[in-house]
Enzyme design. Structure first.
Site, PDB file in Angstrom:
ATOM      1  CE  LYS A  37     -42.632  15.557 -43.333  1.00 25.12           C
ATOM      2  NZ  LYS A  37     -41.967  14.800 -42.246  1.00 25.12           N
ATOM      3  N   PRO A 200     -36.616  -2.736 -38.047  1.00 15.49           N
ATOM      4  CG  PRO A 200     -36.675  -4.437 -39.632  1.00 15.49           C
ATOM      5  CD  PRO A 200     -37.557  -3.629 -38.732  1.00 15.49           C
ATOM      6  N   GLY A 202     -32.242  -0.581 -41.656  1.00 12.91           N
ATOM      7  CA  GLY A 202     -32.194  -0.809 -43.098  1.00 12.91           C
ATOM      8  C   GLY A 202     -33.521  -1.178 -43.727  1.00 12.91           C
TER       9      GLY A 202
END
Length: 250
Positions: A37, A200, A202
């Site tokens: 990151k 998906p 969640g």
């Protein structure tokens, strides 16, 4: 692909969870993985950042942050306001190169979109990808409006001579509307690159063990998974909710 640069068409669209899914799938294949990151914004010193979240979900990856700025702003602005040195594209390329020498796969997760500024000289994630010669994977939303932002991102890549590896839908809804279902066919055309997965809705809230078990079913074989975009699109056209690969989470 020893290094993959992960960008988004905007913020809060599932880049970190998509990065974690790719890391988990690679780890399941026995590959060593590092997650870089370059600039973490909007997180205090004592809070976990995106790289740590990838490690939590995916498993034993090498998680590296180059810089952290507390305000939730573009990295250049956040660095300036904090009175800290910004991250430069060369810093990102050098760090990723060192990680690639020691790992099978390095995932570089950007902040926001492709052209968000890292520094006051206008350096961006695209510049870092160019220095690395690495393909860029676009994470995009599922629904209305995603085609334009995906096409713009892909056009920016082509204009810089960068490879678009493909598109991953960052959060496939439990009840996809007509726009989302149509976008399964339209996103590859907008990007000029294949659809590589659908994470998906969640998924980031799953227990890590369940996330790792499911990650491969959300990504194509080229990313270490078993997801079939044509079969998935056919199920969506028939009106079925996601099942098997791409199961949405409530």
């Amino acid at each position: 692909m020893a290094v993959i640069v992960v960008t988004g068409t905007g913020t809060e669209i599932g880049k970190t969870v998509a990065t974690a899914a790719m890391a988990a799938a690679a780890l399941r294949e026995g590959r060593s993985v590092a997650v870089l990151k370059p600039a973490q914004t909007g997180v205090n010193a004592d809070e976990p950042g995106d790289a740590a979240e990838v490690a939590r979900l995916a498993g034993p990856v090498t998680a590296v942050e180059l810089a952290r700025f507390p305000e939730p702003l573009a990295p250049a602005t956040a660095a300036r306001r904090a009175g800290l040195a910004p991250v430069k594209p060369q810093d990102v390329a050098e760090a990723a190169g060192k990680l690639a020498a020691e790992h099978d796969l390095v995932l570089v997760e950007g902040a926001g979109g492709l052209l968000v500024r890292f520094d006051d000289d206008g350096g961006t994630l695209a510049d870092a990808a160019g220095l690395l010669g690495a393909p860029v994977l676009i994470v995009a939303p599922a629904g209305l409006g995603t085609l334009n932002s995906t096409a713009l991102t892909a056009e920016a890549l082509r204009g810089r001579g960068l490879e678009c590896a493909g598109v991953v839908v960052g959060s496939w809804p439990y009840d996809p509307d007509l726009a989302a279902r149509c976008n399964l066919a339209d996103l590859p055309e907008a990007a000029g690159a294949p659809l590589l997965g659908a994470i998906p809705q969640g998924a980031g809230s799953l227990r890590p063990a369940d996330f790792r078990a499911g990650a491969g079913s959300w990504l194509v074989p080229a990313l270490g998974g078993s997801w079939d975009p044509d079969a998935f699109a056919a199920r969506m056209r028939s009106g079925h909710r996601p099942g098997g690969g791409g199961t949405a989470v409530r």
